[in-house]
Design a protein around this motif. Structure first.
Motif, PDB file in Angstrom:
ATOM      1  N   TYR A 337      11.999  41.861  -6.862  1.00  0.00           N
ATOM      2  CA  TYR A 337      10.738  41.381  -7.437  1.00  0.00           C
ATOM      3  C   TYR A 337      10.588  40.101  -7.026  1.00  0.00           C
ATOM      4  CZ  TYR A 337      10.653  45.471 -10.585  1.00  0.00           C
ATOM      5  OH  TYR A 337      10.420  46.790 -11.045  1.00  0.00           O
ATOM      6  N   VAL A 338       9.289  39.627  -6.208  1.00  0.00           N
ATOM      7  CA  VAL A 338       8.743  38.254  -6.067  1.00  0.00           C
ATOM      8  C   VAL A 338       7.850  37.988  -7.281  1.00  0.00           C
ATOM      9  CG1 VAL A 338       7.583  36.536  -4.369  1.00  0.00           C
ATOM     10  CG2 VAL A 338       9.285  38.352  -3.729  1.00  0.00           C
ATOM     11  N   TYR A 339       8.225  36.975  -7.981  1.00  0.00           N
ATOM     12  CA  TYR A 339       7.459  36.546  -9.175  1.00  0.00           C
ATOM     13  C   TYR A 339       6.884  35.041  -8.978  1.00  0.00           C
ATOM     14  CZ  TYR A 339      11.728  33.667  -9.932  1.00  0.00           C
ATOM     15  OH  TYR A 339      12.845  32.922 -10.012  1.00  0.00           O
ATOM     16  N   VAL A 340       5.487  35.087  -9.289  1.00  0.00           N
ATOM     17  CA  VAL A 340       4.756  33.714  -9.388  1.00  0.00           C
ATOM     18  C   VAL A 340       4.744  33.316 -10.733  1.00  0.00           C
ATOM     19  CG1 VAL A 340       2.710  32.575  -8.696  1.00  0.00           C
ATOM     20  CG2 VAL A 340       3.499  34.223  -7.236  1.00  0.00           C
ATOM     21  N   ILE A 341       5.247  32.386 -11.224  1.00  0.00           N
ATOM     22  CA  ILE A 341       5.095  31.791 -12.600  1.00  0.00           C
ATOM     23  C   ILE A 341       4.960  30.243 -12.843  1.00  0.00           C
ATOM     24  CG2 ILE A 341       6.835  33.454 -13.378  1.00  0.00           C
ATOM     25  CD1 ILE A 341       9.050  31.382 -13.210  1.00  0.00           C
ATOM     26  N   SER A 342       4.239  30.097 -13.845  1.00  0.00           N
ATOM     27  CA  SER A 342       3.928  28.377 -14.038  1.00  0.00           C
ATOM     28  C   SER A 342       4.361  28.223 -15.538  1.00  0.00           C
ATOM     29  CB  SER A 342       2.269  28.371 -14.284  1.00  0.00           C
ATOM     30  OG  SER A 342       1.827  28.972 -15.095  1.00  0.00           O
ATOM     31  N   ASN A 343       4.317  26.570 -15.746  1.00  0.00           N
ATOM     32  CA  ASN A 343       4.809  26.306 -16.968  1.00  0.00           C
ATOM     33  C   ASN A 343       4.102  24.815 -17.414  1.00  0.00           C
ATOM     34  OD1 ASN A 343       6.045  25.126 -19.430  1.00  0.00           O
ATOM     35  ND2 ASN A 343       7.881  25.965 -18.772  1.00  0.00           N
ATOM     36  N   ILE A 344       2.585  25.014 -17.494  1.00  0.00           N
ATOM     37  CA  ILE A 344       1.833  23.937 -17.649  1.00  0.00           C
ATOM     38  C   ILE A 344       2.548  22.636 -18.829  1.00  0.00           C
ATOM     39  CG2 ILE A 344      -0.556  23.354 -18.433  1.00  0.00           C
ATOM     40  CD1 ILE A 344      -1.422  26.300 -17.928  1.00  0.00           C
ATOM     41  N   GLY A 345       3.085  23.174 -19.678  1.00  0.00           N
ATOM     42  CA  GLY A 345       3.473  22.186 -20.653  1.00  0.00           C
ATOM     43  C   GLY A 345       4.622  21.383 -19.868  1.00  0.00           C
ATOM     44  N   SER A 346       5.220  21.960 -19.046  1.00  0.00           N
ATOM     45  CA  SER A 346       6.517  20.937 -18.403  1.00  0.00           C
ATOM     46  C   SER A 346       5.953  20.317 -17.105  1.00  0.00           C
ATOM     47  CB  SER A 346       7.653  22.267 -17.941  1.00  0.00           C
ATOM     48  OG  SER A 346       7.943  22.816 -19.468  1.00  0.00           O
TER      49      SER A 346
END
Length: 453
Positions: A337-346
């Motif tokens: 799996y290729v994932y695209v993730i984010s962490n706005i708070g960090s």
């Protein structure tokens, strides 16, 4: 004064002599006629002369008018010349003013250029100049620089001399100057860190200028070539530490990859064992039901056993399919799996991590990434299964290379780029049906904002 012939004395005397013959009367009449004819001719001549005089007068008037016109034109011409000369002077004055202003600007710019040229030697550290070398190569380059510095000193090219003092005094001053410069450069290298690389370069330049100023009275000065060597040494020492850190990171990444692969292997093994266990249980249950069905005297019970057996056989078939998929995943080490993730708070808005995992349950990897190292969990925007996940990941990383957050360590895999661009590239190179979650939930972060408001 000579007169006409018939008024001469001799002619008059002759007429008196011939008076008695009446000849003078005839001659007088003839003369009167000739005189009248002559006067008529003269009158005609005078008329022509008057007409000619009138023409001449008219011509003179025309000439006078032309002369006046020419005079006016000449006056206008002179006026135009005066106006043009005035405008020319004004333009020249304006142009001269512009030229003066430009010369002032050129002077200012020249001073700035001189200052920049002076500071060019102390230009900020550029990692790109050392991107393709290893820590060992940095070490070798440092050794070569040391040799080059020794040769510079040996050939007397480290210091410029314009002194008239004795050779002994000059040599003593040179030794003192070099000792001071080397000691200061060594101290600067000891205090070098990632945060102060550029300020440390400035300190070397400052030391170079100060020593040259102090020893100028002695007629000696350090050369630019020596300064360049010292600055390059600073760059290489810093790059060496940076490369060592990168190599440690690489080793760490390799270890993490090995751990990840081991986790994948164990996960696949556990899943295989679980399926095999369930297969065994289902088969045993089917065998039991078959035995019960054969022993049962009731047809109604037999029908119930048959239905239950069919249900278990369907489940068994599904387990066989799952087992086949797991075996394929085990054999195909590039599937994942290729994932695209984010962490706005960090990390803020529009910063996405693009990574890959071969886990059967990819969300376990996402949960691991959102452990104690970041204050908030990651939000998943896309989870893309691919038969060649490393290739898809490589395409995305290469496409968004210029948007990397960490330009030095690209293994961090964070990119500051609009999500729509990532979606476009994925659909272009993989599958147009991939679904993206455009808005991050960021539940804990948004709730934290509410509590702090």
């Amino acid at each position: 004064m000579k007169g006409k012939w018939y008024l001469q004395t001799w002619f008059i005397c002759l007429m008196f002599a011939l008076w008695s013959f009446y000849l003078p009367v005839i001659i007088g009449l003839v003369l009167l006629y000739l005189q009248h004819k002559e006067q008529s001719a003269l009158s005609a001549k005078y008329g022509e002369i008057d007409a000619l005089d009138e023409k001449i007068s008219n011509k003179m008037d025309e000439i006078s008018l032309h002369e006046q016109t020419l005079a006016k034109l000449e006056e206008d011409k002179q006026e135009a010349i005066r106006v043009m000369e005035k405008e020319k002077q004004e333009k020249n004055s304006e142009l001269q003013q512009v030229i003066n202003n430009l010369n002032k600007e050129i002077s200012v710019l020249q001073k700035e250029i001189d200052a920049l040229n002076k500071e060019a030697v102390v230009a900020s550290y550029q990692y790109s100049m050392y991107e393709g070398i290893s820590s060992e190569e940095c070490k070798n380059k440092l050794s070569l620089l040391k040799v080059k510095e020794k040769e510079l000193l040996k050939n007397n090219n480290a210091v410029k001399v314009s002194s008239s003092e004795t050779k002994k005094e000059i040599n003593n001053n040179i030794k003192q100057m070099l000792r001071c410069f080397n000691a200061e450069c060594d101290n600067i290298l000891l205090g070098l860190s990632a945060k102060n690389i550029d300020s440390q370069r400035g300190k070397i330049q400052k030391s170079f200028e100060t020593l040259n100023k102090i020893f100028s009275t002695d007629g000696i000065a350090l050369t630019e070539e020596l300064l360049q060597i010292k600055l390059e040494q600073l760059n290489l020492v810093y790059t060496f530490e940076l490369k060592k850190e990168q190599e440690r990171e690489q080793q760490k990444a390799i270890r993490e990859q090995m751990i990840e692969e081991e986790k994948v292997r164990r996960e696949i093994e556990r899943e295989k064992q679980k399926i095999e266990k369930e297969e065994k249980q289902f088969k045993n249950e089917i065998n039991k039901l078959m035995a019960y069905m054969q022993k049962s005297p009731s047809d109604a019970e037999k029908v119930l056993y048959i239905d239950k057996i069919k249900e278990l056989e369907n489940k068994l078939k599904q387990l066989e399919n799952d087992k086949e998929n797991i075996l394929q995943r085990e054999q195909n080490t590039r599937a994942g799996y290729v994932y695209v993730i984010s962490n706005i708070g960090s990390f803020g808005e529009n910063v996405y991590k693009i990574g890959m995992t071969r886990r059967l349950e990819p969300m376990e990897r996402i949960k691991e990434l959102g452990d104690a190292s970041v204050p908030f969990p990651f939000d998943v925007h896309a989870m893309i299964f691919s038969e060649d996940a490393p290739a898809l990941e490589a395409i995305l990383h290469e496409t968004f290379k210029k948007y990397e957050v960490n330009k030095v360590n690209n293994r961090k895999e964070f990119f500051k780029v609009p999500l729509s661009e990532i979606e476009r590239v994925v659909k272009e190179h993989h599958n147009a049906t991939v679904t993206f979650t455009l808005v991050a939930e960021a539940a804990e972060y948004r709730e934290s904002l509410k509590l702090t408001a």
